[in-house]
Design an enzyme around this catalytic site. Structure first.
Site, PDB file in Angstrom:
ATOM      1  N   HIS A   1      81.098  62.157  -2.997  1.00 21.15           N
ATOM      2  CA  HIS A   1      80.646  61.508  -1.760  1.00 21.15           C
ATOM      3  C   HIS A   1      79.806  60.272  -2.078  1.00 21.15           C
ATOM      4  O   HIS A   1      78.590  60.351  -2.211  1.00 21.15           O
ATOM      5  CB  HIS A   1      79.819  62.501  -0.940  1.00 21.15           C
ATOM      6  CG  HIS A   1      79.582  62.072   0.463  1.00 21.15           C
ATOM      7  ND1 HIS A   1      79.436  62.973   1.493  1.00 21.15           N
ATOM      8  CD2 HIS A   1      79.458  60.850   1.043  1.00 21.15           C
ATOM      9  CE1 HIS A   1      79.228  62.320   2.625  1.00 21.15           C
ATOM     10  NE2 HIS A   1      79.231  61.023   2.366  1.00 21.15           N
TER      11      HIS A   1
ATOM     12  N   HIS B   1      79.420  55.840  -1.108  1.00 26.13           N
ATOM     13  CA  HIS B   1      79.784  54.684  -0.291  1.00 26.13           C
ATOM     14  C   HIS B   1      79.506  53.444  -1.141  1.00 26.13           C
ATOM     15  O   HIS B   1      78.368  52.970  -1.188  1.00 26.13           O
ATOM     16  CB  HIS B   1      78.945  54.631   0.986  1.00 26.13           C
ATOM     17  CG  HIS B   1      79.083  55.833   1.872  1.00 26.13           C
ATOM     18  ND1 HIS B   1      79.928  55.868   2.959  1.00 26.13           N
ATOM     19  CD2 HIS B   1      78.479  57.052   1.832  1.00 26.13           C
ATOM     20  CE1 HIS B   1      79.843  57.046   3.553  1.00 26.13           C
ATOM     21  NE2 HIS B   1      78.964  57.785   2.888  1.00 26.13           N
ATOM     22  N   PHE B   2      80.529  52.943  -1.808  1.00 20.82           N
ATOM     23  CA  PHE B   2      80.327  51.785  -2.686  1.00 20.82           C
ATOM     24  C   PHE B   2      80.505  50.456  -1.953  1.00 20.82           C
ATOM     25  O   PHE B   2      80.487  49.397  -2.559  1.00 20.82           O
ATOM     26  CB  PHE B   2      81.243  51.875  -3.904  1.00 20.82           C
ATOM     27  CG  PHE B   2      80.718  52.781  -4.999  1.00 20.82           C
ATOM     28  CD1 PHE B   2      79.480  53.408  -4.884  1.00 20.82           C
ATOM     29  CD2 PHE B   2      81.458  53.010  -6.149  1.00 20.82           C
ATOM     30  CE1 PHE B   2      78.983  54.226  -5.887  1.00 20.82           C
ATOM     31  CE2 PHE B   2      80.967  53.831  -7.171  1.00 20.82           C
ATOM     32  CZ  PHE B   2      79.742  54.449  -7.030  1.00 20.82           C
ATOM     33  N   ARG B   3      80.703  50.518  -0.630  1.00 23.28           N
ATOM     34  CA  ARG B   3      80.583  49.372   0.287  1.00 23.28           C
ATOM     35  C   ARG B   3      81.622  48.275   0.089  1.00 23.28           C
ATOM     36  O   ARG B   3      81.461  47.181   0.627  1.00 23.28           O
ATOM     37  CB  ARG B   3      79.184  48.758   0.189  1.00 23.28           C
ATOM     38  CG  ARG B   3      78.031  49.723   0.417  1.00 23.28           C
ATOM     39  CD  ARG B   3      78.098  50.392   1.758  1.00 23.28           C
ATOM     40  NE  ARG B   3      76.845  51.072   2.104  1.00 23.28           N
ATOM     41  CZ  ARG B   3      76.734  51.983   3.058  1.00 23.28           C
ATOM     42  NH1 ARG B   3      77.797  52.331   3.766  1.00 23.28           N
ATOM     43  NH2 ARG B   3      75.571  52.541   3.307  1.00 23.28           N
TER      44      ARG B   3
ATOM     45  N   ASN C   1      84.388  54.343   5.427  1.00 22.17           N
ATOM     46  CA  ASN C   1      83.740  53.535   6.471  1.00 22.17           C
ATOM     47  C   ASN C   1      83.250  52.205   5.910  1.00 22.17           C
ATOM     48  O   ASN C   1      82.058  51.896   5.880  1.00 22.17           O
ATOM     49  CB  ASN C   1      82.616  54.306   7.163  1.00 22.17           C
ATOM     50  CG  ASN C   1      81.622  54.925   6.208  1.00 22.17           C
ATOM     51  OD1 ASN C   1      81.936  55.204   5.057  1.00 22.17           O
ATOM     52  ND2 ASN C   1      80.413  55.150   6.691  1.00 22.17           N
TER      53      ASN C   1
ATOM     54  N   HIS D   1      81.886  64.898   8.231  1.00 22.63           N
ATOM     55  CA  HIS D   1      80.501  64.609   8.624  1.00 22.63           C
ATOM     56  C   HIS D   1      80.269  65.403   9.900  1.00 22.63           C
ATOM     57  O   HIS D   1      80.720  65.025  10.984  1.00 22.63           O
ATOM     58  CB  HIS D   1      80.308  63.117   8.869  1.00 22.63           C
ATOM     59  CG  HIS D   1      78.919  62.746   9.292  1.00 22.63           C
ATOM     60  ND1 HIS D   1      78.165  61.798   8.635  1.00 22.63           N
ATOM     61  CD2 HIS D   1      78.124  63.191  10.306  1.00 22.63           C
ATOM     62  CE1 HIS D   1      76.982  61.679   9.230  1.00 22.63           C
ATOM     63  NE2 HIS D   1      76.942  62.519  10.251  1.00 22.63           N
TER      64      HIS D   1
ATOM     65  N   ASP E   1      75.959  61.398  -1.572  1.00 18.05           N
ATOM     66  CA  ASP E   1      76.023  60.589  -0.353  1.00 18.05           C
ATOM     67  C   ASP E   1      75.332  59.249  -0.611  1.00 18.05           C
ATOM     68  O   ASP E   1      74.527  58.774   0.203  1.00 18.05           O
ATOM     69  CB  ASP E   1      75.399  61.316   0.837  1.00 18.05           C
ATOM     70  CG  ASP E   1      75.664  60.600   2.165  1.00 18.05           C
ATOM     71  OD1 ASP E   1      76.514  59.690   2.190  1.00 18.05           O
ATOM     72  OD2 ASP E   1      75.018  60.950   3.169  1.00 18.05           O
TER      73      ASP E   1
ATOM     74  N   HIS F   1      71.788  50.435   1.144  1.00 18.33           N
ATOM     75  CA  HIS F   1      71.567  49.231   1.938  1.00 18.33           C
ATOM     76  C   HIS F   1      70.567  48.388   1.154  1.00 18.33           C
ATOM     77  O   HIS F   1      69.684  48.924   0.472  1.00 18.33           O
ATOM     78  CB  HIS F   1      71.011  49.573   3.317  1.00 18.33           C
ATOM     79  CG  HIS F   1      71.936  50.408   4.148  1.00 18.33           C
ATOM     80  ND1 HIS F   1      73.053  49.898   4.776  1.00 18.33           N
ATOM     81  CD2 HIS F   1      71.910  51.737   4.442  1.00 18.33           C
ATOM     82  CE1 HIS F   1      73.667  50.872   5.420  1.00 18.33           C
ATOM     83  NE2 HIS F   1      73.000  51.995   5.240  1.00 18.33           N
TER      84      HIS F   1
END
Length: 419
Positions: A55, A57-59, A89, A173, A285, A289
């Protein structure tokens, strides 16, 4: 043997002094004594299977000022993680075949670790097209970063059935969006009020009623949810920030996440349950940012914290303190994710891909964000005790030595590689 690694190996639930023989990127032998062309003797340091983070989020694409696969994978490698599964996402979202192909093309040749991609859609025909190339299907029952959301029981049931027919793992989620309140929160306590634990309970109960056996529930925040998952045949995933941080922390906007941090008593109960093996696996997770974004007023700050680099080091420190058995950590962070997503890693045994991480419990340090490798530039675990890996081997290749990268961007897509 191409390479022999000698040390205290974690095998069959215990540490045993021995050797791992590696040939052609796989573990060829595990014995007390082995000979090979190259040899690395780490003495009494601990040799574990490298971790798999299911899980992150490497954006990339769309938000690469926060992170990209080059920096995210470098952070993962420094944290003893050699496989990551990236969430959909992004901008644009990974919700159709062309976007998935574009993402694969962007990432190829840039990652230090192996990787796979989740997709998200509520259309079975799109899932069918993406299934051969996707590591899993992500369902967002609660709104969070990005626009992906599917909180309708009929649609969810249809997608679960399609995923089962296509043999695509599903992660959810689980926050019932109808129970998430609109409004402005100015603190962690107010953010928690807007996204109460009952939203998580209700989402998981609904999934259980839909017969969602085999589905993985992401970032569980309450011990009771672990029990519901187990009773319904669903797997569960816990994250270090929900195990170690709560609304009593003085993080302010830097602790804003979805699902939110809970009360201290809830966090402690979750940790105790995870420590006795009630959670199936662990995922960071990792949702970075930029430090400037997290410094904004609380209500304007985006939700999410970085964690892929600190997940294993933090938990290894917890093991050293006697708060969690080493075997429980290895099962959650290494063996279980690999089994769940069909990757031949996660245990030290013949035939497995030779992904290994070496730790020295004597070498404890405090987390310093300026020395971490995520592009975001901060950590919610600043100053906490951690044990980082000294050496990481991936596919039989030395990628990290004495805390420094010595390898190349050899990471492969787990759906395209000949695993």
């Amino acid at each position: 043997m191409d390479l022999v690694l000698e040390g205290r190996l974690f095998i069959n639930g215990e540490l045993t002094q021995g050797c791992v023989g590696i040939d052609d990127g796989r573990i060829a032998a595990v014995k007390k004594v082995l000979r090979g062309e190259r040899r690395i003797d780490v003495g009494y340091r601990i040799v574990l299977p490298a971790a798999m983070d299911p899980h992150v989020h490497f954006r990339q694409p769309g938000m690469t000022h926060k992170e990209d696969f080059h920096t995210g994978s470098m952070a993962a490698l420094h944290g003893g993680v050699t496989t990551v599964l990236d969430m959909p996402n992004t901008m644009p979202p990974t919700d159709r075949l062309q976007n998935l192909k574009d993402k694969k093309r962007m990432v190829k040749g840039t990652s230090f670790v192996d990787y796979g991609f989740f997709v998200s859609t509520s259309l079975p025909r799109r899932l069918e097209a993406m299934a051969p190339h996707a590591a899993g299907l992500k369902i967002f029952m609660g709104s969070t970063t990005g626009s992906l959301l599917d909180n309708d029981d009929r649609s969810i049931h249809q997608m679960l059935r399609s995923a089962a027919e296509l043999n695509v793992p599903v992660s959810v989620h689980a926050e019932d969006d109808s129970m998430i309140s609109d409004g402005e929160a100015r603190s962690l306590k107010e953010h928690l009020k807007l996204r109460p634990a009952e939203a998580e309970f209700n989402a998981v109960r609904r999934l259980a009623a839909l017969g969602a056996a085999g589905v993985n529930i992401c970032h569980v925040t309450r011990a009771e949810v672990l029990d519901i998952c187990a009773a319904a045949g669903m797997s569960s995933e816990v994250s270090p920030h929900h195990l170690l941080l709560d609304i009593g922390c003085v993080l302010g906007s830097h602790g804003k996440v979805n699902p939110p941090l809970r009360q201290p008593q809830a966090r402690e109960a979750l940790f105790r349950s995870a420590a006795v093996g009630k959670a199936t696996m662990m995922g960071s997770d990792h949702a970075p940012h930029h430090v400037d974004e997290k410094a904004e007023d609380f209500e304007m700050t985006p939700s999410g914290v970085p964690g892929v680099e600190t997940m294993m080091p933090l938990m290894m420190a917890a093991v050293k303190r006697g708060e969690m058995p080493l075997g429980t950590l290895v099962e959650m962070a290494c063996a279980a994710p690999a089994r769940r997503f069909g990757v031949p890693k996660g245990v030290i045994e013949e035939g497995m891909i030779a992904d290994l991480a070496v730790y020295d419990p004597r070498e404890t340090e405090t987390i310093d964000a300026s020395r971490l490798h995520s592009k975001c530039g901060w950590s919610p675990f600043e100053g906490r005790e951690a044990i980082f890996p000294r050496l990481v081997i991936m596919g039989g290749e030395l990628q990290l030595s004495r805390g420094d990268v010595c390898g190349e961007t050899i990471g492969r897509d787990i759906k395209d590689a000949a695993f």
